[in-house]
Design a protein around this motif. Structure first.
Motif, PDB file in Angstrom:
ATOM      1  N   ARG A  27      47.915  44.210  82.649  1.00  0.00           N
ATOM      2  CA  ARG A  27      47.828  43.546  81.332  1.00  0.00           C
ATOM      3  C   ARG A  27      49.193  43.210  80.744  1.00  0.00           C
ATOM      4  O   ARG A  27      49.307  42.894  79.556  1.00  0.00           O
ATOM      5  N   MET A  30      50.269  40.945  77.577  1.00  0.00           N
ATOM      6  CA  MET A  30      49.103  40.325  76.948  1.00  0.00           C
ATOM      7  C   MET A  30      48.872  40.986  75.587  1.00  0.00           C
ATOM      8  O   MET A  30      49.080  42.187  75.438  1.00  0.00           O
ATOM      9  N   TRP A  32      46.488  42.598  72.778  1.00  0.00           N
ATOM     10  CA  TRP A  32      45.163  43.205  72.817  1.00  0.00           C
ATOM     11  C   TRP A  32      44.204  42.411  71.944  1.00  0.00           C
ATOM     12  O   TRP A  32      44.611  41.652  71.072  1.00  0.00           O
ATOM     13  N   SER A  53      41.338  46.658  74.243  1.00  0.00           N
ATOM     14  CA  SER A  53      40.853  45.784  75.307  1.00  0.00           C
ATOM     15  C   SER A  53      41.805  44.599  75.415  1.00  0.00           C
ATOM     16  O   SER A  53      42.379  44.166  74.416  1.00  0.00           O
ATOM     17  N   TRP A  54      41.930  44.071  76.633  1.00  0.00           N
ATOM     18  CA  TRP A  54      42.966  43.081  76.936  1.00  0.00           C
ATOM     19  C   TRP A  54      42.411  41.916  77.742  1.00  0.00           C
ATOM     20  O   TRP A  54      41.612  42.125  78.653  1.00  0.00           O
ATOM     21  N   VAL A  56      42.577  39.761  80.721  1.00  0.00           N
ATOM     22  CA  VAL A  56      43.205  39.748  82.043  1.00  0.00           C
ATOM     23  C   VAL A  56      42.399  38.798  82.920  1.00  0.00           C
ATOM     24  O   VAL A  56      41.415  38.202  82.462  1.00  0.00           O
ATOM     25  N   MET A  70      39.992  43.778  80.232  1.00  0.00           N
ATOM     26  CA  MET A  70      40.342  45.133  80.661  1.00  0.00           C
ATOM     27  C   MET A  70      40.168  46.089  79.486  1.00  0.00           C
ATOM     28  O   MET A  70      40.731  45.884  78.418  1.00  0.00           O
ATOM     29  N   PRO A 157      47.750  39.531  84.255  1.00  0.00           N
ATOM     30  CA  PRO A 157      47.600  38.895  82.946  1.00  0.00           C
ATOM     31  C   PRO A 157      46.883  37.557  83.061  1.00  0.00           C
ATOM     32  O   PRO A 157      46.979  36.869  84.089  1.00  0.00           O
TER      33      PRO A 157
END
Length: 163
Positions: A27, A30, A32, A53-54, A56, A70, A157
């Protein structure tokens, strides 16, 4: 929840050397996702639980990407671990992702735990690779809207192109 409070909690839960882990590489840089991230404060307003949470993606050999979200880290202050806070935040993220019909969720985690309560599994992730060491059995995914999970590629990412 302030980023400083989140960082202090993550240090307490996972140690200050956590930044070299594979999940951080996936991640990398990136932002969130606030709509799929949750925090829990105690009665004094101190952050005692955090789940971020991200955005991706799984990048395929041809450069195309399959978007994923993610989940994690799921962090609970060590003084209150085992009291259901982590489970409550996981319930919240799965419920919110289903309501939003989000991209599939993915994480690196314990398949026995995350599979039992929320249905995360390594089924469909065998073709996924990571930019650092990982145990394939711990690379988990969950479709929140019935879309199949699978494909071949490298997790990393998400690339977004602005017009």
């Amino acid at each position: 929840m302030s980023q400083d409070a989140v960082e202090r909690l993550l240090d307490a839960a996972f140690g200050p050397d956590r930044h070299g882990r594979t999940a951080y590489l996936i991640r990398d840089h990136m932002p969130w996702l606030p709509e799929l991230s949750f925090g829990i404060e105690d009665e004094k307003g101190r952050l005692i639980g955090s789940l971020q949470s991200w955005p991706v993606a799984l990048t395929h050999e041809d450069g195309s990407q399959t978007p994923l979200i993610m989940v994690g880290p799921v962090a609970v202050d060590p003084t209150v671990q085992g009291t259901g806070h982590g489970r409550a935040m996981m319930d919240a993220v799965v419920t919110a992702a289903r309501a939003q019909k989000s991209d599939p969720l993915m994480m690196i985690g314990d398949p026995e735990y995350y599979g039992r309560f929320w249905g995360f599994s390594a089924e469909g992730t065998a073709g996924w690779n990571c930019p650092g060491p990982f145990e394939p059995r711990r690379l988990l995914a969950l479709s929140v809207d019935g879309r199949p999970i699978g494909g071949l590629g490298m997790l990393g990412p998400r690339i977004s192109i602005q017009a």
